[in-house]
Write a protein that holds these residues in place. Structure first.
Motif, PDB file in Angstrom:
ATOM      1  N   PRO A   1     -77.028 -13.952  73.144  1.00 20.28           N
ATOM      2  CA  PRO A   1     -76.258 -14.978  72.428  1.00 20.28           C
ATOM      3  C   PRO A   1     -76.441 -16.354  73.061  1.00 20.28           C
ATOM      4  N   GLY A   2     -76.394 -17.363  72.228  1.00 21.04           N
ATOM      5  CA  GLY A   2     -76.423 -18.739  72.733  1.00 21.04           C
ATOM      6  C   GLY A   2     -77.769 -19.248  73.205  1.00 21.04           C
ATOM      7  N   THR A   3     -78.845 -18.556  72.807  1.00 19.89           N
ATOM      8  CA  THR A   3     -80.180 -18.986  73.261  1.00 19.89           C
ATOM      9  C   THR A   3     -80.870 -19.925  72.283  1.00 19.89           C
ATOM     10  N   GLY A   4     -80.290 -20.101  71.101  1.00 18.51           N
ATOM     11  CA  GLY A   4     -80.859 -21.086  70.176  1.00 18.51           C
ATOM     12  C   GLY A   4     -81.414 -20.516  68.876  1.00 18.51           C
ATOM     13  N   LYS A   5     -81.034 -19.297  68.531  1.00 17.05           N
ATOM     14  CA  LYS A   5     -81.580 -18.697  67.308  1.00 17.05           C
ATOM     15  C   LYS A   5     -81.117 -19.466  66.055  1.00 17.05           C
ATOM     16  N   THR A   6     -79.819 -19.741  66.018  1.00 16.74           N
ATOM     17  CA  THR A   6     -79.293 -20.491  64.874  1.00 16.74           C
ATOM     18  C   THR A   6     -79.909 -21.885  64.824  1.00 16.74           C
ATOM     19  N   LEU A   7     -80.053 -22.460  65.995  1.00 15.21           N
ATOM     20  CA  LEU A   7     -80.615 -23.800  66.100  1.00 15.21           C
ATOM     21  C   LEU A   7     -82.030 -23.839  65.498  1.00 15.21           C
ATOM     22  N   ILE A   8     -82.838 -22.842  65.829  1.00 13.30           N
ATOM     23  CA  ILE A   8     -84.211 -22.798  65.306  1.00 13.30           C
ATOM     24  C   ILE A   8     -84.182 -22.689  63.780  1.00 13.30           C
TER      25      ILE A   8
ATOM     26  N   GLU B   1     -86.706 -31.576  67.919  1.00 13.10           N
ATOM     27  CA  GLU B   1     -86.407 -32.303  69.163  1.00 13.10           C
ATOM     28  C   GLU B   1     -85.097 -31.835  69.810  1.00 13.10           C
ATOM     29  N   ASP B   2     -84.282 -31.159  69.021  1.00 12.68           N
ATOM     30  CA  ASP B   2     -82.987 -30.703  69.541  1.00 12.68           C
ATOM     31  C   ASP B   2     -83.081 -29.350  70.232  1.00 12.68           C
ATOM     32  N   ILE B   3     -84.274 -28.761  70.225  1.00 14.93           N
ATOM     33  CA  ILE B   3     -84.423 -27.415  70.799  1.00 14.93           C
ATOM     34  C   ILE B   3     -85.201 -27.517  72.107  1.00 14.93           C
ATOM     35  N   GLY B   4     -84.600 -27.025  73.176  1.00 15.33           N
ATOM     36  CA  GLY B   4     -85.265 -27.112  74.477  1.00 15.33           C
ATOM     37  C   GLY B   4     -85.812 -25.780  74.927  1.00 15.33           C
ATOM     38  N   GLY B   5     -86.962 -25.810  75.606  1.00 15.67           N
ATOM     39  CA  GLY B   5     -87.471 -24.631  76.300  1.00 15.67           C
ATOM     40  C   GLY B   5     -87.994 -23.509  75.427  1.00 15.67           C
TER      41      GLY B   5
ATOM     42  N   ILE C   1     -81.801 -32.749  76.610  1.00 18.72           N
ATOM     43  CA  ILE C   1     -81.360 -32.899  75.219  1.00 18.72           C
ATOM     44  C   ILE C   1     -79.856 -33.159  75.155  1.00 18.72           C
ATOM     45  N   HIS C   2     -79.102 -32.388  75.931  1.00 22.35           N
ATOM     46  CA  HIS C   2     -77.648 -32.511  75.810  1.00 22.35           C
ATOM     47  C   HIS C   2     -77.063 -33.675  76.588  1.00 22.35           C
ATOM     48  N   THR C   3     -77.871 -34.359  77.387  1.00 20.75           N
ATOM     49  CA  THR C   3     -77.352 -35.549  78.080  1.00 20.75           C
ATOM     50  C   THR C   3     -77.949 -36.827  77.505  1.00 20.75           C
TER      51      THR C   3
ATOM     52  N   ASP D   1     -73.697 -32.872  70.424  1.00 21.96           N
ATOM     53  CA  ASP D   1     -74.564 -33.720  69.630  1.00 21.96           C
ATOM     54  C   ASP D   1     -75.175 -33.024  68.420  1.00 21.96           C
ATOM     55  N   THR D   2     -75.893 -31.924  68.703  1.00 23.42           N
ATOM     56  CA  THR D   2     -76.619 -31.276  67.619  1.00 23.42           C
ATOM     57  C   THR D   2     -75.652 -30.686  66.601  1.00 23.42           C
ATOM     58  N   GLU D   3     -74.491 -30.252  67.068  1.00 23.22           N
ATOM     59  CA  GLU D   3     -73.518 -29.679  66.156  1.00 23.22           C
ATOM     60  C   GLU D   3     -72.954 -30.749  65.228  1.00 23.22           C
ATOM     61  N   ARG D   4     -72.661 -31.886  65.837  1.00 21.09           N
ATOM     62  CA  ARG D   4     -71.947 -32.899  65.090  1.00 21.09           C
ATOM     63  C   ARG D   4     -72.760 -33.470  63.940  1.00 21.09           C
TER      64      ARG D   4
ATOM     65  N   GLY E   1     -78.777 -21.836  76.572  1.00 22.36           N
ATOM     66  CA  GLY E   1     -78.567 -23.149  75.958  1.00 22.36           C
ATOM     67  C   GLY E   1     -77.105 -23.471  75.697  1.00 22.36           C
ATOM     68  N   ALA E   2     -76.380 -22.478  75.157  1.00 23.50           N
ATOM     69  CA  ALA E   2     -74.973 -22.741  74.830  1.00 23.50           C
ATOM     70  C   ALA E   2     -74.166 -23.033  76.101  1.00 23.50           C
ATOM     71  N   ASP E   3     -74.510 -22.352  77.210  1.00 22.68           N
ATOM     72  CA  ASP E   3     -73.807 -22.607  78.481  1.00 22.68           C
ATOM     73  C   ASP E   3     -74.101 -24.018  78.980  1.00 22.68           C
TER      74      ASP E   3
END
Ligand code: ATP
Length: 282
Positions: free
Chosen positions: A60-67, A17-21, A196-198, A6-9, A221-223
């Protein structure tokens, strides 16, 4: 299925709202960045230096890019994503020029956020590197950071998995002087990320996100995003196997929902990053 991607697309448009935890971490990044980005004249008038750089570190995959992307879109800042290894290899011989271009573009299109992903590739400890190229690139980055006016309208967010690999000169005042740890999510964080991802998925009533959060220890998050995507694929395969695809077939006939079984089947296939790293160390 709208699921994990979702967030990627939606491309650039990532929101808080797309960032959890990571409520506290996001709050800190916002405090540091939003004020100077939105009201640079305040800092100017007060004669206070605005922060120029933030270093985010964590697995990796914890949401740094997302933030970084979320702050940029929520502040309507121009966003430039720079990948460390790419600038060193793809632009080999031109890495310094490429860095100068990035900072130029940021200045011209300000307010801007430059995101330096895997900064340890661009700016490794100079004491540890032998090549002249690497040393020159670190020096260039230092000069560009120092050359940024501390008006607040260009902010550089850097990310690394291992902060100790980064040249210490970059972590001094006036450069990347704010550091924020982005940790792997705890159970509550995992619950938020799963939510978020569901949120675009059609879930069967038996799906318990609480239970999934409880049994996904070590998942970042990425997992969790991958888990949701994979569960969706299980549901799809199951659905297609059960229905004859005939000419009069319409999507609605499928009545597909993703069930807890789909999640558990997917779970059996996905290894959390934490375990993978551990396995690599062995
Ligand atoms: P890397 O160090 O590998 O660059 P990263 O920390 O920058 O990793 P992201 O690129 O932000 O990680 O995460 C990858 C994907 O995983 C995101 O696009 C998102 O789908 C999902 N994701 C990661 N962390 C979170 C989170 N905290 N909340 C929601 N989704 C997340």
């Amino acid at each position: 299925f709208k699921g994990g991607e979702d967030t990627e697309r939606r491309g650039q448009r990532v929101t808080y709202e797309d960032i959890g935890g990571l409520a506290k971490e996001v709050q800190r990044v916002r405090e540091i960045i939003e004020l100077p980005l939105k009201y640079p004249q305040l800092f100017h008038r007060l004669g206070v230096e605005a922060p120029k750089g933030i270093l985010m570190y964590g697995a990796p995959g914890t949401g740094k890019t997302l933030i970084a992307r979320a702050v940029a879109s929520e502040t309507d800042a121009h966003f430039i994503h720079v990948n460390g290894p790419e600038i060193m290899h793809k632009y080999y011989g031109e890495s310094e020029a490429r860095l100068r271009q990035v900072f130029d573009e940021a200045r011209k299109k300000a307010p801007s956020i430059i995101f330096l992903d895997e900064i340890d590739a661009i700016a490794p400890r100079r004491a540890d590197v032998h090549g002249d190229v690497e040393k020159r690139v670190v020096a260039q980055l230092l000069a560009l950071m120092d050359g940024l006016e501390s008006r607040g309208n260009v902010i550089v967010i850097a990310a690394t998995n291992i902060p100790d690999l980064v040249d210490p000169a970059l972590r001094r005042p006036g450069r990347f002087d704010r550091e924020i740890a982005i940790n792997a999510p705890d159970q509550r964080g995992r619950r938020e990320i799963l939510q978020i991802h569901t949120r675009g998925m059609s879930l069967a009533p038996d799906v318990s996100l609480d239970r999934l959060a409880a049994i996904t220890h070590g998942f970042v998050g990425a997992d969790l995003a991958a888990l949701c995507r994979e569960a969706g694929m299980y549901a799809l395969r199951r659905g297609l196997a059960n229905y004859q695809l005939s000419e009069g077939f319409v999507d609605d006939d499928l009545q597909l929902k993703v069930t807890m079984r789909d999640f558990l089947d997917a779970l059996a296939e996905i290894e959390p990053s934490a375990t993978r790293e551990f396995a690599m160390e062995l």
